[in-house]
Design a protein around this motif. Structure first.
Motif, PDB file in Angstrom:
ATOM      1  N   GLY A  21      13.840   9.891  -5.002  1.00 26.30           N
ATOM      2  CA  GLY A  21      13.542   8.589  -4.428  1.00 26.30           C
ATOM      3  C   GLY A  21      13.298   7.564  -5.521  1.00 26.30           C
ATOM      4  N   HIS A  22      13.324   6.300  -5.116  1.00 25.12           N
ATOM      5  CA  HIS A  22      13.038   5.202  -6.044  1.00 25.12           C
ATOM      6  C   HIS A  22      12.089   4.239  -5.347  1.00 25.12           C
ATOM      7  N   GLY A  23      11.075   3.759  -6.088  1.00 25.22           N
ATOM      8  CA  GLY A  23      10.088   2.858  -5.506  1.00 25.22           C
ATOM      9  C   GLY A  23       9.996   1.554  -6.271  1.00 25.22           C
ATOM     10  N   GLU A  24       9.610   0.521  -5.559  1.00 25.50           N
ATOM     11  CA  GLU A  24       9.461  -0.803  -6.173  1.00 25.50           C
ATOM     12  C   GLU A  24       8.536  -1.640  -5.293  1.00 25.50           C
ATOM     13  N   TYR A  25       7.978  -2.672  -5.858  1.00 25.19           N
ATOM     14  CA  TYR A  25       7.222  -3.678  -5.113  1.00 25.19           C
ATOM     15  C   TYR A  25       7.010  -4.820  -6.092  1.00 25.19           C
ATOM     16  N   PRO A  26       6.953  -6.063  -5.617  1.00 24.38           N
ATOM     17  CA  PRO A  26       6.881  -7.171  -6.576  1.00 24.38           C
ATOM     18  C   PRO A  26       5.679  -7.107  -7.509  1.00 24.38           C
ATOM     19  N   THR A  27       4.610  -6.394  -7.088  1.00 20.55           N
ATOM     20  CA  THR A  27       3.369  -6.397  -7.871  1.00 20.55           C
ATOM     21  C   THR A  27       3.234  -5.207  -8.816  1.00 20.55           C
ATOM     22  N   PHE A 136      11.346   2.585   3.347  1.00 20.59           N
ATOM     23  CA  PHE A 136       9.977   2.172   3.707  1.00 20.59           C
ATOM     24  C   PHE A 136       9.719   0.778   3.148  1.00 20.59           C
ATOM     25  N   ALA A 137       9.254  -0.113   4.012  1.00 21.22           N
ATOM     26  CA  ALA A 137       8.836  -1.452   3.573  1.00 21.22           C
ATOM     27  C   ALA A 137       7.414  -1.676   4.067  1.00 21.22           C
ATOM     28  N   MET A 138       6.697  -2.552   3.368  1.00 28.11           N
ATOM     29  CA  MET A 138       5.312  -2.834   3.814  1.00 28.11           C
ATOM     30  C   MET A 138       4.957  -4.289   3.530  1.00 28.11           C
ATOM     31  N   ALA A 140       1.902  -5.856   2.210  1.00 25.02           N
ATOM     32  CA  ALA A 140       0.671  -5.379   1.566  1.00 25.02           C
ATOM     33  C   ALA A 140       0.236  -6.368   0.495  1.00 25.02           C
ATOM     34  N   VAL A 141      -0.989  -6.260   0.101  1.00 21.24           N
ATOM     35  CA  VAL A 141      -1.628  -7.095  -0.932  1.00 21.24           C
ATOM     36  C   VAL A 141      -1.203  -8.564  -0.809  1.00 21.24           C
ATOM     37  N   GLY A 142      -1.163  -9.065   0.444  1.00 17.01           N
ATOM     38  CA  GLY A 142      -0.902 -10.487   0.703  1.00 17.01           C
ATOM     39  C   GLY A 142       0.564 -10.873   0.759  1.00 17.01           C
ATOM     40  N   LEU A 143       1.502  -9.900   0.595  1.00 17.34           N
ATOM     41  CA  LEU A 143       2.932 -10.222   0.624  1.00 17.34           C
ATOM     42  C   LEU A 143       3.522  -9.954   2.006  1.00 17.34           C
ATOM     43  N   HIS A 148       9.541  -1.006  -0.405  1.00 19.07           N
ATOM     44  CA  HIS A 148       8.727  -0.235  -1.360  1.00 19.07           C
ATOM     45  C   HIS A 148       9.442   1.055  -1.777  1.00 19.07           C
ATOM     46  N   LEU A 149      10.120   1.751  -0.828  1.00 16.90           N
ATOM     47  CA  LEU A 149      10.622   3.090  -1.134  1.00 16.90           C
ATOM     48  C   LEU A 149      11.981   3.363  -0.510  1.00 16.90           C
ATOM     49  N   ALA A 150      12.826   4.114  -1.230  1.00 13.61           N
ATOM     50  CA  ALA A 150      14.075   4.632  -0.664  1.00 13.61           C
ATOM     51  C   ALA A 150      14.284   6.027  -1.225  1.00 13.61           C
ATOM     52  N   ALA A 151      14.585   6.992  -0.360  1.00 10.28           N
ATOM     53  CA  ALA A 151      14.809   8.364  -0.817  1.00 10.28           C
ATOM     54  C   ALA A 151      15.966   8.975  -0.040  1.00 10.28           C
TER      55      ALA A 151
END
Ligand code: HEM
Length: 160
Positions: A21-27, A136-138, A140-143, A148-151
């Motif tokens: 999987g690979h994960g990311e988020y702007p923060t 998976f998207a969320m 979170a933290v005000g965004l 966030h995730l793809a596997a």
């Protein structure tokens, strides 16, 4: 064991799935991981669900556990506990395809006082033959809702 009739459309999930999987988020910094999902029939009208993930160096990352329910008619619910302080109640639909199905869920989240705040999540599980793609998207933290995730998981032998 005989599967509850409402769970029959989900029977292809039973067992263990594993893959990258690979994960990311702007923060945060982007990251790679290995994911394992286990769906178990416990003889009740729900499937037990467990997820574990690892960093490339073997460190444990996120894990979650819960129950997959179906009231029938293509409706799916997952009741989830996160060790990061969230409980997630994900509800949505299952749509069958020729060689699998797509489950789309939106959730309501309750955060503990010390958790990073997650407002809502969106989960998509696409089963195609022996491949299970998870997105998976969320919000979170005000965004707003953000990926966030793809596997991409494949059927795996169960670990002893
Ligand atoms: C495959 C499963 C997952 C993996 C591998 C994963 C991994 C990560 C990593 C490595 C980070 C950055 C470092 C850290 O804060 O720990 C992170 C941040 C975060 N994750 Fe995940 N995560 C997963 C699932 C989830 C889920 C299900 C949720 C929400 C219910 C979630 C919510 C968050 C939040 C709120 C942050 C903090 C963002 C920030 O600090 O700005 N993650 N995740």
């Amino acid at each position: 064991m005989t599967l509850h009739p409402h769970l029959v459309p989900l029977s292809a999930l039973l067992g263990v799935w594993r893959g990258p999987g690979h994960g990311e988020y702007p923060t945060i910094d982007s990251f790679d991981y290995t994911e394992e999902l286990t769906f178990t029939d416990v003889g009740k009208p729900f499937l037990a669900y467990r997820q574990r993930t690892w960093a490339p160096d073997g460190r444990p990352l996120h894990t979650e556990t819960g129950f997959l329910r179906s009231p029938g008619e293509g409706r799916i619910e997952i009741v989830l506990a996160q060790p990061t302080g969230q409980t997630e109640l994900a509800e949505g639909t299952l749509a069958a395809h020729d060689d699998g199905f797509e489950i789309r869920l939106r959730s309501r989240v309750v955060n503990s006082a010390s958790a990073k705040p997650v407002k809502t999540t969106e989960r998509v599980y696409r089963l195609s033959g022996d491949v299970l793609a998870v997105d998976f998207a969320m919000a979170a933290v005000g965004l707003p809702l953000t990926h966030h995730l793809a596997a991409r998981l494949e059927r795996a032998p169960a670990e002893p």
